[in-house]
Design an enzyme around this catalytic site. Structure first.
Site, PDB file in Angstrom:
ATOM      1  N   ARG A 116       0.850  -1.185   0.000  1.00 56.81           N
ATOM      2  CA  ARG A 116       0.000   0.000   0.000  1.00 56.81           C
ATOM      3  C   ARG A 116       0.891   1.243   0.000  1.00 56.81           C
ATOM      4  NH1 ARG A 116      -2.450   3.642   3.573  1.00 56.81           N
ATOM      5  NH2 ARG A 116      -4.576   4.236   3.006  1.00 56.81           N
ATOM      6  N   SER A 145     -12.797  -4.479   0.920  1.00 58.98           N
ATOM      7  CA  SER A 145     -13.114  -3.903   2.231  1.00 58.98           C
ATOM      8  C   SER A 145     -14.620  -3.841   2.420  1.00 58.98           C
ATOM      9  CB  SER A 145     -12.534  -2.491   2.352  1.00 58.98           C
ATOM     10  OG  SER A 145     -11.129  -2.517   2.276  1.00 58.98           O
ATOM     11  N   LYS A 181      -4.857   5.520   8.613  1.00 56.27           N
ATOM     12  CA  LYS A 181      -5.748   5.813   7.495  1.00 56.27           C
ATOM     13  C   LYS A 181      -6.724   6.908   7.913  1.00 56.27           C
ATOM     14  CE  LYS A 181      -7.291   2.613   4.816  1.00 56.27           C
ATOM     15  NZ  LYS A 181      -8.030   1.432   4.300  1.00 56.27           N
TER      16      LYS A 181
END
Length: 219
Positions: free
Chosen positions: A40, A112, A141
């Site tokens: 990521r 997700s 996040k």
């Protein structure tokens, strides 16, 4: 080995999450017990262009040397370029069916989900596993949904007794047990390992909490 067996300790990471060399962090993390890795590389300080691809290639090589899946976050094109084992997408990152048609049936597809409805849709459209969260408050996040905790895992597990689920969001060795004992196959973490002084030890401790949680479910 099924994807469920790769979910116990799932590291999500980019260079921007690390205080040390990300390649070395990943290597140590796997030695400590990490069972799956998601690349990521996004946010402040993240690599772009060829540097992003090059780092991804090196991280994939580490994963494959140890026999664990290398997943790319969001970017389907990057996943294809790197010949990744799969892609993980969020609710805003494209349609599950479209991504599946691009990557084919052999690649892993993680999606997700924040509730039973989103989980059901992802599963119907071809997800191999779902990442459920945020479990707890997290600073890693910024674009997260409302925190409801491990109860969401239980709600989804009631409807889908055996589908692969990994919990994510604010998870550490202090609360990993709660996530797994609620029915998750494992935990996905970022800073709990990527910013630990000792990635081997941090991974070992998380692995132990996950194993303890699984034993509780099996009793």
């Amino acid at each position: 080995m099924s994807i469920a067996e790769h979910l116990p300790v799932y590291l999500v990471m980019g260079s921007q999450n690390c205080y040390q060399d990300p390649i070395e962090v990943l290597r140590k993390a796997i030695q400590g017990g990490v069972t799956c890795f998601q690349y990521r590389e996004k946010g402040n300080g993240a690599k772009v262009g060829s540097e992003r691809e090059e780092l991804g290639f090196h991280l994939k090589k580490v994963c494959h040397n140890y026999g664990i899946p290398f997943i790319v976050n969001d970017d389907v094109n990057l996943a294809i370029q790197l010949e990744a084992d799969g892609v993980h997408i969020g609710q805003q990152d494209g349609l599950v069916q479209e991504v599946r048609s691009i990557i084919g049936s052999e690649k892993l597809l993680g999606v997700s989900a924040h509730n039973v409805k989103e989980a059901e849709k992802a599963i119907e459209e071809g997800a191999d596993y779902i990442g459920v969260g945020p479990m707890f408050h997290t600073s890693t996040k910024k674009d997260t949904e409302q925190v409801r905790g491990p109860i969401v895992i239980r709600e989804i597990r009631d409807v889908f007794p055996v589908f692969p689920i990994v919990g994510i969001g604010g998870i550490s060795k202090k609360n990993a047990y709660d996530v797994v004992s609620s029915g998750a196959n494992g935990v996905a973490v970022i800073s709990a390992i990527s910013q630990a002084e000792n990635a081997v030890k941090a991974s070992q401790e998380l692995k132990q909490e996950v194993e303890d949680g699984r034993l509780t479910v099996e009793k």
